[in-house]
Design a protein around this motif. Structure first.
Motif, PDB file in Angstrom:
ATOM      1  N   ALA A 153      20.312  -2.854   3.862  1.00  0.00           N
ATOM      2  CA  ALA A 153      19.797  -2.834   5.225  1.00  0.00           C
ATOM      3  C   ALA A 153      19.291  -4.231   5.537  1.00  0.00           C
ATOM      4  CB  ALA A 153      18.671  -1.816   5.378  1.00  0.00           C
ATOM      5  N   SER A 154      19.633  -4.738   6.697  1.00  0.00           N
ATOM      6  CA  SER A 154      19.171  -6.054   7.115  1.00  0.00           C
ATOM      7  C   SER A 154      17.745  -5.946   7.659  1.00  0.00           C
ATOM      8  CB  SER A 154      20.110  -6.616   8.190  1.00  0.00           C
ATOM      9  OG  SER A 154      19.613  -7.831   8.710  1.00  0.00           O
ATOM     10  N   ILE A 155      16.853  -6.820   7.190  1.00  0.00           N
ATOM     11  CA  ILE A 155      15.472  -6.816   7.681  1.00  0.00           C
ATOM     12  C   ILE A 155      15.086  -8.233   8.098  1.00  0.00           C
ATOM     13  CG2 ILE A 155      14.784  -4.857   6.247  1.00  0.00           C
ATOM     14  CD1 ILE A 155      13.376  -6.964   4.397  1.00  0.00           C
ATOM     15  N   ARG A 156      14.115  -8.304   8.993  1.00  0.00           N
ATOM     16  CA  ARG A 156      13.554  -9.602   9.368  1.00  0.00           C
ATOM     17  C   ARG A 156      12.221  -9.854   8.683  1.00  0.00           C
ATOM     18  NH1 ARG A 156      13.850  -9.026  15.806  1.00  0.00           N
ATOM     19  NH2 ARG A 156      13.182  -6.939  15.151  1.00  0.00           N
ATOM     20  N   ASP A 157      11.510  -8.787   8.340  1.00  0.00           N
ATOM     21  CA  ASP A 157      10.180  -8.946   7.759  1.00  0.00           C
ATOM     22  C   ASP A 157       9.777  -7.649   7.052  1.00  0.00           C
ATOM     23  OD1 ASP A 157       9.461  -7.139   9.840  1.00  0.00           O
ATOM     24  OD2 ASP A 157       9.000  -8.804  11.176  1.00  0.00           O
ATOM     25  N   PHE A 158       8.558  -7.632   6.507  1.00  0.00           N
ATOM     26  CA  PHE A 158       8.106  -6.457   5.761  1.00  0.00           C
ATOM     27  C   PHE A 158       7.695  -5.309   6.671  1.00  0.00           C
ATOM     28  CE2 PHE A 158       8.040  -9.218   2.065  1.00  0.00           C
ATOM     29  CZ  PHE A 158       8.461  -8.336   1.081  1.00  0.00           C
ATOM     30  N   ALA A 159       7.452  -5.570   7.936  1.00  0.00           N
ATOM     31  CA  ALA A 159       7.215  -4.469   8.862  1.00  0.00           C
ATOM     32  C   ALA A 159       8.480  -3.619   8.977  1.00  0.00           C
ATOM     33  CB  ALA A 159       6.785  -5.000  10.231  1.00  0.00           C
ATOM     34  N   GLU A 160       9.631  -4.273   9.073  1.00  0.00           N
ATOM     35  CA  GLU A 160      10.898  -3.543   9.134  1.00  0.00           C
ATOM     36  C   GLU A 160      11.211  -2.892   7.788  1.00  0.00           C
ATOM     37  OE1 GLU A 160      14.035  -5.985  10.645  1.00  0.00           O
ATOM     38  OE2 GLU A 160      13.194  -6.025  12.681  1.00  0.00           O
ATOM     39  N   ALA A 161      10.871  -3.572   6.699  1.00  0.00           N
ATOM     40  CA  ALA A 161      11.087  -2.984   5.372  1.00  0.00           C
ATOM     41  C   ALA A 161      10.249  -1.718   5.204  1.00  0.00           C
ATOM     42  CB  ALA A 161      10.744  -4.003   4.291  1.00  0.00           C
ATOM     43  N   LEU A 162       9.003  -1.770   5.628  1.00  0.00           N
ATOM     44  CA  LEU A 162       8.122  -0.612   5.528  1.00  0.00           C
ATOM     45  C   LEU A 162       8.669   0.567   6.330  1.00  0.00           C
ATOM     46  CD1 LEU A 162       5.474   0.805   4.762  1.00  0.00           C
ATOM     47  CD2 LEU A 162       4.402  -0.335   6.723  1.00  0.00           C
ATOM     48  N   ALA A 209       0.832  -1.210   0.000  1.00  0.00           N
ATOM     49  CA  ALA A 209       0.000   0.000   0.000  1.00  0.00           C
ATOM     50  C   ALA A 209       0.867   1.260   0.000  1.00  0.00           C
ATOM     51  CB  ALA A 209      -0.929  -0.010   1.205  1.00  0.00           C
ATOM     52  N   TYR A 210       1.932   1.266   0.795  1.00  0.00           N
ATOM     53  CA  TYR A 210       2.833   2.425   0.845  1.00  0.00           C
ATOM     54  C   TYR A 210       3.528   2.610  -0.501  1.00  0.00           C
ATOM     55  CZ  TYR A 210       6.459   5.660   2.435  1.00  0.00           C
ATOM     56  OH  TYR A 210       7.274   6.753   2.573  1.00  0.00           O
ATOM     57  N   ALA A 211       4.005   1.503  -1.068  1.00  0.00           N
ATOM     58  CA  ALA A 211       4.697   1.583  -2.355  1.00  0.00           C
ATOM     59  C   ALA A 211       3.775   2.127  -3.441  1.00  0.00           C
ATOM     60  CB  ALA A 211       5.227   0.203  -2.741  1.00  0.00           C
ATOM     61  N   ALA A 226       1.149   4.049  -3.033  1.00  0.00           N
ATOM     62  CA  ALA A 226       0.838   5.448  -2.756  1.00  0.00           C
ATOM     63  C   ALA A 226       1.964   6.377  -3.178  1.00  0.00           C
ATOM     64  CB  ALA A 226       0.538   5.624  -1.266  1.00  0.00           C
ATOM     65  N   HIS A 227       3.193   5.869  -3.225  1.00  0.00           N
ATOM     66  CA  HIS A 227       4.349   6.692  -3.581  1.00  0.00           C
ATOM     67  C   HIS A 227       4.890   6.374  -4.968  1.00  0.00           C
ATOM     68  CE1 HIS A 227       4.097   7.279   0.754  1.00  0.00           C
ATOM     69  NE2 HIS A 227       4.778   8.390   0.580  1.00  0.00           N
ATOM     70  N   GLY A 228       4.082   5.685  -5.774  1.00  0.00           N
ATOM     71  CA  GLY A 228       4.461   5.451  -7.172  1.00  0.00           C
ATOM     72  C   GLY A 228       5.648   4.546  -7.367  1.00  0.00           C
ATOM     73  N   MET A 229       5.837   3.583  -6.461  1.00  0.00           N
ATOM     74  CA  MET A 229       6.955   2.645  -6.582  1.00  0.00           C
ATOM     75  C   MET A 229       6.422   1.294  -7.047  1.00  0.00           C
ATOM     76  SD  MET A 229       9.338   3.497  -3.243  1.00  0.00           S
ATOM     77  CE  MET A 229       8.026   3.439  -2.031  1.00  0.00           C
ATOM     78  N   PRO A 230       6.599   0.945  -8.318  1.00  0.00           N
ATOM     79  CA  PRO A 230       6.106  -0.349  -8.790  1.00  0.00           C
ATOM     80  C   PRO A 230       6.840  -1.507  -8.137  1.00  0.00           C
ATOM     81  CG  PRO A 230       7.444   0.713 -10.468  1.00  0.00           C
ATOM     82  CD  PRO A 230       7.256   1.725  -9.378  1.00  0.00           C
ATOM     83  N   ILE A 231       6.101  -2.584  -7.878  1.00  0.00           N
ATOM     84  CA  ILE A 231       6.669  -3.802  -7.307  1.00  0.00           C
ATOM     85  C   ILE A 231       6.595  -4.911  -8.337  1.00  0.00           C
ATOM     86  CG2 ILE A 231       6.448  -5.570  -5.511  1.00  0.00           C
ATOM     87  CD1 ILE A 231       5.214  -3.474  -3.704  1.00  0.00           C
ATOM     88  N   GLU A 232       7.729  -5.564  -8.577  1.00  0.00           N
ATOM     89  CA  GLU A 232       7.771  -6.716  -9.474  1.00  0.00           C
ATOM     90  C   GLU A 232       8.364  -7.891  -8.712  1.00  0.00           C
ATOM     91  OE1 GLU A 232       9.668  -5.892 -13.200  1.00  0.00           O
ATOM     92  OE2 GLU A 232       8.946  -3.819 -13.243  1.00  0.00           O
ATOM     93  N   ILE A 233       7.774  -9.057  -8.887  1.00  0.00           N
ATOM     94  CA  ILE A 233       8.248 -10.255  -8.205  1.00  0.00           C
ATOM     95  C   ILE A 233       9.139 -11.053  -9.146  1.00  0.00           C
ATOM     96  CG2 ILE A 233       7.565 -12.433  -7.121  1.00  0.00           C
ATOM     97  CD1 ILE A 233       4.959 -10.973  -6.281  1.00  0.00           C
ATOM     98  N   LEU A 234      10.384 -11.274  -8.721  1.00  0.00           N
ATOM     99  CA  LEU A 234      11.338 -12.093  -9.459  1.00  0.00           C
ATOM    100  C   LEU A 234      11.620 -13.330  -8.626  1.00  0.00           C
ATOM    101  CD1 LEU A 234      13.987  -9.499 -10.712  1.00  0.00           C
ATOM    102  CD2 LEU A 234      11.872 -10.222 -11.827  1.00  0.00           C
TER     103      LEU A 234
END
Length: 236
Positions: free
Chosen positions: A199-208, A82-84, A86-94
């Protein structure tokens, strides 16, 4: 609007588990573990490994889909998407995984509109399967079914910046060419060893939580500053 494009791995990154591993553990005939060991030891590439393993799956389409219904995704992924958006950042799954499994799980969670590049799972009998590789490359360094570097190249340009989000060996090549990396698992150690901005993350909460700083440029600047060598000491 942001100029970032987000390239995201699926298994173990968006999904909580590696979907292919769960299928092999439940439906795989004897021999898939040996292929896994050969891949981990570097004797074969992931393309050869996965082709052999998928050929050892003994399941019907109904059993496959019933299994996929039970697979979970990271609970923070929805807010991240949702954040991506809203800020015009396309997401592609590879992914170097199975396209049917990925599309099925994404559809279950209402993310089936996200573009996916993955290996093609093909049913060739009532309980027989094979893997197709429409995204393979003869020059793929990882010998993957899906060459993520080749797929990622189409997203890169003079006015685009790439964020790679991943966790494993199939993400190494893209991590080297990306502008920044959100890393989990083995990818963290690889980025550290190669001095790749990450940046090291554990999950998408940290990524967000990191996305605002990524968009503003503060995250990349801070990471580069931290990695810069200290100036030579001046003797008195």
């Amino acid at each position: 609007m942001s100029d970032w494009t987000l390239l995201c791995d699926f298994d173990g990154t968006i999904s909580v588990e590696d979907t292919t591993d769960t299928l092999l553990e439940r439906f795989g005939k004897p021999g898939w573990e040996k292929l896994e060991d050969d891949w981990k030891a570097g004797r074969i590439g992931s393309r050869e490994c996965m082709a052999g393993q998928v050929a050892l799956l003994d399941m019907s389409r109904a059993e496959l889909d019933a299994h996929l219904v039970e697979r979970a995704i990271d609970p923070g992924f929805a807010e991240f998407v949702a954040y991506a958006k809203a800020h015009g950042m396309p997401i592609e799954i590879l992914s170097d995984g199975l396209d049917h499994a990925i599309h099925f799980i994404l559809r279950h969670y209402d993310f089936d509109y996200l573009p996916v590049t993955a290996n093609r799972l093909e049913q060739v009998g009532e309980r027989e399967w094979r893997l197709g590789f429409p995204n393979a490359s003869a020059t793929c360094r990882a010998k993957s079914g899906t060459c993520k570097c080749a797929a990622a190249a189409s997203t890169q340009g003079p006015r685009k910046r790439v964020l790679m989000i991943g966790d494993g060996a199939s993400d190494y090549c893209v991590a080297e060419s990306a502008d920044f990396v959100f890393a989990k698992g083995k990818l963290v150690d690889y980025c550290r060893a190669k001095n790749i901005p990450h940046a090291s993350i554990r999950d998408f909460a940290e990524a967000l939580a990191l996305l605002p700083a990524l968009v503003s440029g503060k995250l990349v600047a801070a990471t580069r500053a931290a990695a810069a060598p200290l100036p030579n000491a001046v003797s008195a």
